[in-house]
Design a protein around this motif. Sequence first.
Motif, PDB file in Angstrom:
ATOM      1  N   VAL A 217      -2.877  19.367   5.314  1.00 41.60           N
ATOM      2  CA  VAL A 217      -1.919  19.319   6.247  1.00 41.60           C
ATOM      3  C   VAL A 217      -0.211  19.296   5.412  1.00 41.60           C
ATOM      4  O   VAL A 217       0.479  19.377   6.007  1.00 41.60           O
ATOM      5  N   ASP A 218      -0.566  19.800   4.346  1.00 36.09           N
ATOM      6  CA  ASP A 218       0.777  19.926   3.101  1.00 36.09           C
ATOM      7  C   ASP A 218       1.639  18.714   3.505  1.00 36.09           C
ATOM      8  O   ASP A 218       2.842  19.051   3.633  1.00 36.09           O
ATOM      9  N   ASP A 219       1.190  17.457   3.334  1.00 36.52           N
ATOM     10  CA  ASP A 219       1.927  16.329   3.571  1.00 36.52           C
ATOM     11  C   ASP A 219       1.524  15.195   2.906  1.00 36.52           C
ATOM     12  O   ASP A 219       0.077  14.833   2.584  1.00 36.52           O
ATOM     13  N   TYR A 220       2.310  14.663   1.890  1.00 35.57           N
ATOM     14  CA  TYR A 220       1.759  13.755   0.813  1.00 35.57           C
ATOM     15  C   TYR A 220       2.545  12.466   1.145  1.00 35.57           C
ATOM     16  O   TYR A 220       3.521  12.388   0.340  1.00 35.57           O
ATOM     17  N   PRO A 221       2.205  11.596   1.868  1.00 35.94           N
ATOM     18  CA  PRO A 221       2.758  10.312   2.239  1.00 35.94           C
ATOM     19  C   PRO A 221       2.722   9.399   1.099  1.00 35.94           C
ATOM     20  O   PRO A 221       3.381   8.280   1.173  1.00 35.94           O
ATOM     21  N   GLY A 222       1.447   9.397   0.256  1.00 32.61           N
ATOM     22  CA  GLY A 222       1.462   8.485  -0.838  1.00 32.61           C
ATOM     23  C   GLY A 222       0.601   7.163  -0.122  1.00 32.61           C
ATOM     24  O   GLY A 222       0.299   7.189   1.173  1.00 32.61           O
ATOM     25  N   LEU A 223       0.063   6.398  -0.923  1.00 36.72           N
ATOM     26  CA  LEU A 223      -0.551   5.305  -0.255  1.00 36.72           C
ATOM     27  C   LEU A 223       0.124   3.911  -0.650  1.00 36.72           C
ATOM     28  O   LEU A 223       0.824   3.732  -1.546  1.00 36.72           O
ATOM     29  N   GLN A 224       0.000   3.052   0.339  1.00 38.09           N
ATOM     30  CA  GLN A 224       0.451   1.768   0.330  1.00 38.09           C
ATOM     31  C   GLN A 224      -0.458   0.897  -0.805  1.00 38.09           C
ATOM     32  O   GLN A 224      -1.683   1.234  -0.868  1.00 38.09           O
ATOM     33  N   LEU A 225       0.041  -0.193  -1.395  1.00 36.05           N
ATOM     34  CA  LEU A 225      -0.879  -0.777  -2.167  1.00 36.05           C
ATOM     35  C   LEU A 225      -1.865  -1.385  -1.599  1.00 36.05           C
ATOM     36  O   LEU A 225      -3.173  -1.575  -1.981  1.00 36.05           O
ATOM     37  N   ALA A 226      -1.876  -1.791  -0.227  1.00 34.68           N
ATOM     38  CA  ALA A 226      -3.029  -2.319   0.676  1.00 34.68           C
ATOM     39  C   ALA A 226      -3.889  -1.358   0.924  1.00 34.68           C
ATOM     40  O   ALA A 226      -5.217  -1.912   1.048  1.00 34.68           O
ATOM     41  N   GLU A 227      -3.759  -0.207   0.640  1.00 35.43           N
ATOM     42  CA  GLU A 227      -4.704   0.984   1.013  1.00 35.43           C
ATOM     43  C   GLU A 227      -5.561   1.459  -0.450  1.00 35.43           C
ATOM     44  O   GLU A 227      -6.407   2.155  -0.279  1.00 35.43           O
TER      45      GLU A 227
END
Length: 211
Positions: A178-188
């Motif tokens: 999807v060409d989108d890089y939102p990152g991960l939260q620590l909980a994920e």
Amino acid sequence: MSTKIIILSIGVLLVLIAILGNIKGKSDKGILSSKLVLSFGIIGVLMIIYGSYSSELINYNTQMEQVSIGNKLKIEGPVETVKVVSPIDKDSVDCRILTMGVYPKGHKKDIWVIIRPTDDRYYPQSDHTNTSYKRDGEWQVVTRFGGDLGEPYDLIIYETDASASSFFSATIAKWKEVDDYPGLQLAEMPAGAKEVERLVIYTRKNCRGVF
């Protein structure tokens, strides 16, 4: 006009000349001799193929990443844990670097580099949605930064089991799709990922918008 367009245009022109030259008139002979028709046709087709190939090659080369290497840590004595060799803590690095390290003999787990910029999210790093490359006690992976000049990053090294590696690979593949890089939260972050080292590094140039 670019070289590739000139090559393609000449190739198409030669093929057209060959086709028209083969048209027979009232005398039942072509405008051009069969040898010229064959020569023009072959040369034209080869030029079209070469022009098309060189176009793809040029486009590929213009998108190749420029990867640099930061300062290196000197390792002395036997390696007992997974450790980063380059960059070093508090290093200033380019937008694209090769993070390198070592691992002890018999080490079986995967190694992942995760960066945490100032948005407090976690970004797994990979060459092709895979783990760091390991061989003969050394590992490496291309690491990409997209922040401002002087922005601090946590560069975190994780040992992972198969489940955690699959999660990171699937996550990167989904982001790329999807060409989108939102990152991960620590909980994920997956339970099978264990942090083994953390460095703080800084970007030495503006990396926003860099491929």
